[in-house]
Design a protein around this motif. Structure first.
Motif, PDB file in Angstrom:
ATOM      1  N   THR A   1       2.848  96.152  43.669  1.00 24.37           N
ATOM      2  CA  THR A   1       2.327  95.787  44.989  1.00 24.37           C
ATOM      3  C   THR A   1       3.214  94.709  45.598  1.00 24.37           C
ATOM      4  O   THR A   1       3.495  93.693  44.952  1.00 24.37           O
ATOM      5  CB  THR A   1       0.885  95.254  44.885  1.00 24.37           C
TER       6      THR A   1
ATOM      7  N   LEU B   1      -3.324  92.027  42.867  1.00 25.88           N
ATOM      8  CA  LEU B   1      -2.703  90.702  42.868  1.00 25.88           C
ATOM      9  C   LEU B   1      -1.815  90.483  41.650  1.00 25.88           C
ATOM     10  O   LEU B   1      -0.878  89.687  41.694  1.00 25.88           O
ATOM     11  CB  LEU B   1      -3.789  89.623  42.925  1.00 25.88           C
TER      12      LEU B   1
ATOM     13  N   LYS C   1      -0.312  92.097  48.745  1.00 27.05           N
ATOM     14  CA  LYS C   1      -1.044  91.184  47.867  1.00 27.05           C
ATOM     15  C   LYS C   1      -1.799  90.139  48.688  1.00 27.05           C
ATOM     16  O   LYS C   1      -2.950  89.810  48.385  1.00 27.05           O
ATOM     17  CB  LYS C   1      -0.083  90.494  46.899  1.00 27.05           C
TER      18      LYS C   1
END
Length: 214
Positions: A68, A63, A73
């Protein structure tokens, strides 16, 4: 179930017969009975997989990772929320050092990330005084009020109200913090956290709070 776990259960059944003194054999537990007594962490330990704590830490790393993408996420956030539905995992947020990075995501530039952060907070604190108290320590209630009353996305505001509702019900210290953080026009008298009707009135007012157009 994992095929290897099926093999393990069958092995347990086949090797758990006990011969009594009179020569009779006690019937072993069925595979279904053994399976009911296995927790996910027990299975992971047997199979060498990660624990919930490992998965929670990995999700939080994703997160906050610049590598990412948003889609992954949000998948990680959804998995994280499901894990902390259990009170043991919710209470593990503090020893794992996950509360601070979770609350920080209330300020994320993406509305879906803010929404999921509020959702996870609401899930973690529901009927959980340990987690409710942690929000006070982190001064997270003013942040949730800010999201609930100023965010331009209705779904995000809705989850912030959900988090506040979960945080203050039946926990007076959190209710007192909320009262100090509410905008002008809200009740100024002390609200009893155990008075569900009074709490509902505040939450309804927050849901209807006017927000300036972006």
């Amino acid at each position: 179930m994992n095929p290897e776990m099926n093999k393990l259960l069958k092995w347990s059944v086949q090797n758990s017969q006990q011969q009594n003194e009179d020569g009779s054999v006690t019937a072993p537990a069925s595979a279904e009975e053994l399976q009911r007594n296995l927790t996910p962490d027990m299975i992971n330990a047997l199979m060498g997989g990660p624990s919930d704590a490992d998965l929670m830490k990995a999700a939080m790393e994703m997160l906050h990772s610049d590598e990412t993408d948003l889609e992954n996420k949000l998948i990680a956030f959804d998995n994280f929320e499901q894990m902390i539905e259990g009170i043991d995992n919710a209470n593990n947020l503090e020893p794992l050092g996950l509360w601070t990075p979770l609350v920080k995501l209330l300020q994320h530039e993406d509305a879906d990330m803010r929404r999921m952060a509020a959702w996870c907070i609401g899930t973690a604190v529901q009927n959980n005084q340990t987690a409710q108290d942690k929000l006070i320590v982190l001064n997270a209630i003013p942040s949730l009020v800010n999201v609930a009353t100023t965010d331009s996305i209705p779904a995000t505001r809705k989850k912030a109200v959900y988090a506040l509702s979960s945080a203050v019900r039946n926990y007076q210290p959190a209710m007192n913090e909320l009262s100090k953080s509410l905008p002008e026009g809200y009740p100024t008298d002390k609200t009893d956290a155990a008075d569900m009707e009074a709490v509902d009135m505040i939450m309804d007012k927050l849901r209807a709070h006017p927000v300036a157009s972006a």
